[in-house]
Every structure is written in C-alpha cells, then in structure tokens.
Design a protein around this motif. Structure first.
Motif, PDB file in Angstrom:
ATOM      1  N   SER A  80       1.396   9.797  -3.603  1.00  0.00           N
ATOM      2  CA  SER A  80       2.222   8.836  -4.192  1.00  0.00           C
ATOM      3  C   SER A  80       1.631   7.487  -4.248  1.00  0.00           C
ATOM      4  CB  SER A  80       3.714   9.106  -3.689  1.00  0.00           C
ATOM      5  OG  SER A  80       3.844   8.490  -2.692  1.00  0.00           O
ATOM      6  N   VAL A  81       0.838   7.148  -3.382  1.00  0.00           N
ATOM      7  CA  VAL A  81       0.200   5.852  -3.328  1.00  0.00           C
ATOM      8  C   VAL A  81      -1.096   5.541  -3.445  1.00  0.00           C
ATOM      9  CG1 VAL A  81       2.081   5.364  -1.555  1.00  0.00           C
ATOM     10  CG2 VAL A  81      -0.121   5.563  -0.634  1.00  0.00           C
ATOM     11  N   LYS A  82      -1.948   6.899  -3.549  1.00  0.00           N
ATOM     12  CA  LYS A  82      -3.240   6.829  -3.836  1.00  0.00           C
ATOM     13  C   LYS A  82      -3.587   5.933  -5.091  1.00  0.00           C
ATOM     14  CE  LYS A  82      -5.020  11.080  -1.569  1.00  0.00           C
ATOM     15  NZ  LYS A  82      -5.604  12.512  -1.768  1.00  0.00           N
ATOM     16  N   GLU A  83      -4.690   5.225  -4.785  1.00  0.00           N
ATOM     17  CA  GLU A  83      -5.203   4.288  -5.740  1.00  0.00           C
ATOM     18  C   GLU A  83      -4.449   2.902  -6.130  1.00  0.00           C
ATOM     19  OE1 GLU A  83      -7.986   5.176  -7.365  1.00  0.00           O
ATOM     20  OE2 GLU A  83      -7.982   7.098  -6.270  1.00  0.00           O
ATOM     21  N   ARG A  84      -3.433   2.852  -5.424  1.00  0.00           N
ATOM     22  CA  ARG A  84      -2.540   1.683  -5.365  1.00  0.00           C
ATOM     23  C   ARG A  84      -2.490   0.944  -4.009  1.00  0.00           C
ATOM     24  NH1 ARG A  84       2.771   1.742  -6.560  1.00  0.00           N
ATOM     25  NH2 ARG A  84       3.020   4.002  -5.303  1.00  0.00           N
ATOM     26  N   PHE A  85      -2.453   1.725  -2.860  1.00  0.00           N
ATOM     27  CA  PHE A  85      -2.392   1.162  -1.725  1.00  0.00           C
ATOM     28  C   PHE A  85      -3.743   1.294  -0.973  1.00  0.00           C
ATOM     29  CE2 PHE A  85       2.632   1.632  -0.808  1.00  0.00           C
ATOM     30  CZ  PHE A  85       2.769   1.184  -2.036  1.00  0.00           C
ATOM     31  N   THR A  86      -3.973   0.160  -0.216  1.00  0.00           N
ATOM     32  CA  THR A  86      -5.022   0.229   0.805  1.00  0.00           C
ATOM     33  C   THR A  86      -4.909  -0.066   2.058  1.00  0.00           C
ATOM     34  OG1 THR A  86      -6.642  -0.310  -1.324  1.00  0.00           O
ATOM     35  CG2 THR A  86      -7.591  -0.614   1.144  1.00  0.00           C
ATOM     36  N   ILE A  87      -5.252   0.683   3.231  1.00  0.00           N
ATOM     37  CA  ILE A  87      -5.094   0.467   4.261  1.00  0.00           C
ATOM     38  C   ILE A  87      -6.363  -0.321   5.054  1.00  0.00           C
ATOM     39  CG2 ILE A  87      -5.636   2.737   5.305  1.00  0.00           C
ATOM     40  CD1 ILE A  87      -3.532   2.611   7.454  1.00  0.00           C
ATOM     41  N   SER A  88      -6.238  -1.160   5.888  1.00  0.00           N
ATOM     42  CA  SER A  88      -7.333  -1.752   6.587  1.00  0.00           C
ATOM     43  C   SER A  88      -7.009  -2.205   7.970  1.00  0.00           C
ATOM     44  CB  SER A  88      -7.722  -2.981   5.888  1.00  0.00           C
ATOM     45  OG  SER A  88      -6.868  -3.769   5.827  1.00  0.00           O
ATOM     46  N   ARG A  89      -7.892  -2.376   8.939  1.00  0.00           N
ATOM     47  CA  ARG A  89      -7.747  -2.428  10.394  1.00  0.00           C
ATOM     48  C   ARG A  89      -8.768  -3.844  10.538  1.00  0.00           C
ATOM     49  NH1 ARG A  89      -7.849   2.931  13.623  1.00  0.00           N
ATOM     50  NH2 ARG A  89      -7.016   1.422  15.081  1.00  0.00           N
ATOM     51  N   ASP A  90      -8.399  -4.569  11.586  1.00  0.00           N
ATOM     52  CA  ASP A  90      -9.162  -5.390  12.217  1.00  0.00           C
ATOM     53  C   ASP A  90      -9.378  -5.346  13.926  1.00  0.00           C
ATOM     54  OD1 ASP A  90     -10.332  -7.705  13.481  1.00  0.00           O
ATOM     55  OD2 ASP A  90      -9.730  -9.178  11.980  1.00  0.00           O
ATOM     56  N   ASN A  91     -10.197  -4.408  14.270  1.00  0.00           N
ATOM     57  CA  ASN A  91     -10.226  -3.983  15.580  1.00  0.00           C
ATOM     58  C   ASN A  91     -10.299  -5.166  16.441  1.00  0.00           C
ATOM     59  OD1 ASN A  91      -9.789  -1.381  15.021  1.00  0.00           O
ATOM     60  ND2 ASN A  91     -12.156  -1.004  14.807  1.00  0.00           N
ATOM     61  N   ALA A  92     -11.023  -6.422  16.191  1.00  0.00           N
ATOM     62  CA  ALA A  92     -11.163  -7.422  17.036  1.00  0.00           C
ATOM     63  C   ALA A  92      -9.664  -7.939  17.286  1.00  0.00           C
ATOM     64  CB  ALA A  92     -12.025  -8.319  16.561  1.00  0.00           C
ATOM     65  N   LYS A  93      -8.780  -8.002  16.306  1.00  0.00           N
ATOM     66  CA  LYS A  93      -7.772  -8.787  16.558  1.00  0.00           C
ATOM     67  C   LYS A  93      -6.458  -7.725  16.768  1.00  0.00           C
ATOM     68  CE  LYS A  93      -8.999 -12.390  13.535  1.00  0.00           C
ATOM     69  NZ  LYS A  93      -8.317 -13.528  12.233  1.00  0.00           N
ATOM     70  N   ASN A  94      -6.666  -6.480  16.755  1.00  0.00           N
ATOM     71  CA  ASN A  94      -5.801  -5.346  17.111  1.00  0.00           C
ATOM     72  C   ASN A  94      -4.667  -5.434  15.973  1.00  0.00           C
ATOM     73  OD1 ASN A  94      -6.056  -3.378  18.844  1.00  0.00           O
ATOM     74  ND2 ASN A  94      -4.708  -4.123  20.016  1.00  0.00           N
ATOM     75  N   THR A  95      -5.038  -5.665  14.500  1.00  0.00           N
ATOM     76  CA  THR A  95      -4.118  -5.860  13.674  1.00  0.00           C
ATOM     77  C   THR A  95      -4.418  -4.738  12.584  1.00  0.00           C
ATOM     78  OG1 THR A  95      -5.322  -7.429  12.352  1.00  0.00           O
ATOM     79  CG2 THR A  95      -3.546  -8.230  13.895  1.00  0.00           C
ATOM     80  N   LEU A  96      -3.353  -4.286  11.775  1.00  0.00           N
ATOM     81  CA  LEU A  96      -3.416  -3.252  10.739  1.00  0.00           C
ATOM     82  C   LEU A  96      -2.962  -3.808   9.504  1.00  0.00           C
ATOM     83  CD1 LEU A  96      -3.733  -0.072  10.417  1.00  0.00           C
ATOM     84  CD2 LEU A  96      -1.559   0.149  10.508  1.00  0.00           C
ATOM     85  N   HIS A  97      -3.258  -3.547   8.339  1.00  0.00           N
ATOM     86  CA  HIS A  97      -2.842  -4.102   7.222  1.00  0.00           C
ATOM     87  C   HIS A  97      -2.759  -3.025   5.966  1.00  0.00           C
ATOM     88  CE1 HIS A  97      -3.542  -8.259   8.413  1.00  0.00           C
ATOM     89  NE2 HIS A  97      -4.825  -7.842   8.850  1.00  0.00           N
ATOM     90  N   LEU A  98      -1.567  -3.205   5.146  1.00  0.00           N
ATOM     91  CA  LEU A  98      -1.628  -2.346   4.097  1.00  0.00           C
ATOM     92  C   LEU A  98      -1.412  -3.503   2.766  1.00  0.00           C
ATOM     93  CD1 LEU A  98      -1.172   0.667   3.341  1.00  0.00           C
ATOM     94  CD2 LEU A  98       1.490   0.128   3.281  1.00  0.00           C
ATOM     95  N   GLN A  99      -2.411  -3.306   2.014  1.00  0.00           N
ATOM     96  CA  GLN A  99      -2.302  -3.946   0.761  1.00  0.00           C
ATOM     97  C   GLN A  99      -1.795  -2.919  -0.243  1.00  0.00           C
ATOM     98  OE1 GLN A  99      -3.269  -7.222  -0.219  1.00  0.00           O
ATOM     99  NE2 GLN A  99      -2.561  -6.579  -2.007  1.00  0.00           N
ATOM    100  N   MET A 100      -0.645  -3.404  -0.869  1.00  0.00           N
ATOM    101  CA  MET A 100       0.141  -2.808  -2.029  1.00  0.00           C
ATOM    102  C   MET A 100      -0.098  -3.273  -3.173  1.00  0.00           C
ATOM    103  SD  MET A 100       3.493  -1.725   0.600  1.00  0.00           S
ATOM    104  CE  MET A 100       4.193  -3.434   0.409  1.00  0.00           C
ATOM    105  N   ASN A 101      -0.475  -2.797  -4.257  1.00  0.00           N
ATOM    106  CA  ASN A 101      -0.365  -3.010  -5.573  1.00  0.00           C
ATOM    107  C   ASN A 101       0.313  -2.027  -6.454  1.00  0.00           C
ATOM    108  OD1 ASN A 101      -2.466  -5.151  -4.606  1.00  0.00           O
ATOM    109  ND2 ASN A 101      -4.181  -3.844  -4.895  1.00  0.00           N
TER     110      ASN A 101
END
Length: 122
Positions: free
Chosen positions: A63-84
């Motif tokens: 349901s979210v393919k092509e619209r959402f993108t997950i990413s992570r910054d290992n150095a900062k121990n953070t996770l993101h979710l870009q939702m378009n």
C-alpha cells in the motif's frame, strides 16, 4: 535496552508529504531489523516499511510502495520515513520499531517508540 523516540507527525492535506524520524539510543542498531509500523483507528497494527537485519535490504507494504521511502543514518542511530503522495487512508499512529531477534520488522518487534500521529485530511 533500546529507547526509540519518534518525531515529525502532523496534519497534512491529501497529496502532501511528511518526514518521520526516529532517534534510537541504548544500542548500536545498524545490524538489527528496524522499521515502521502503523495503527489506524479501530484497526490492528500493520507493517509499513523496514530494514532487514544485517543490511539485508528494505521491505515495503504494497500500500505504500512508490510513495514512502525508508532510510537510516547509522552514524546518528536514526531512522527516517519519507512519505509522499499521502492519502486519507494513511492516517494512523506511526511507530518506530526495532527487533533484536527476528530478521525483519513485524508487529511482533520487541522494542517500540511511543508513536507519532499522522493525519491526512483536507
């Protein structure tokens, strides 16, 4: 122990975008499964997107393919979710989750954040 704190939720119009963030502490999480799960009112939690354990790649709900993108910054121990291209049916509480046991993120993950509300409405 793992502590997870989400941020970035809010109210957005249909077709808009939001970026969620999850700050993790307590362990270095780069080798664990990590991702996002959401729960809409009156519904059960459902998987949204996640990183597989040991850098095994990413997974997305259909349901979210092509619209959402997950990413992570290992150095900062953070996770993101870009939702378009957000839709009203994306309205839910979004939880950051870490699983130190399983290969992928599911609704049975063993660490959870407190959740952040995303509301898509005109």
């Amino acid at each position: 122990q793992v502590q997870l704190v989400e941020s970035g939720g809010g109210l957005v119009q249909p077709g808009g975008s939001l970026r969620l963030s999850c700050a993790a502490s307590g362990r270095t999480l780069s080798t664990y499964a990590m991702g996002w799960v959401r729960q809409a009112p009156g519904k059960e939690r459902e998987f949204v997107a996640g990183f597989m354990r040991y850098g095994g790649g990413t997974q997305y709900a259909e349901s979210v393919k092509e619209r959402f993108t997950i990413s992570r910054d290992n150095a900062k121990n953070t996770l993101h979710l870009q939702m378009n291209s957000l839709k009203p049916e994306d309205t839910a509480v979004y939880y950051c989750a870490v699983d130190t046991v399983r290969e992928t993120i599911t609704t049975y993950a063993n660490y959870w954040g407190q959740g952040t509300q995303v509301t898509v409405s005109s």
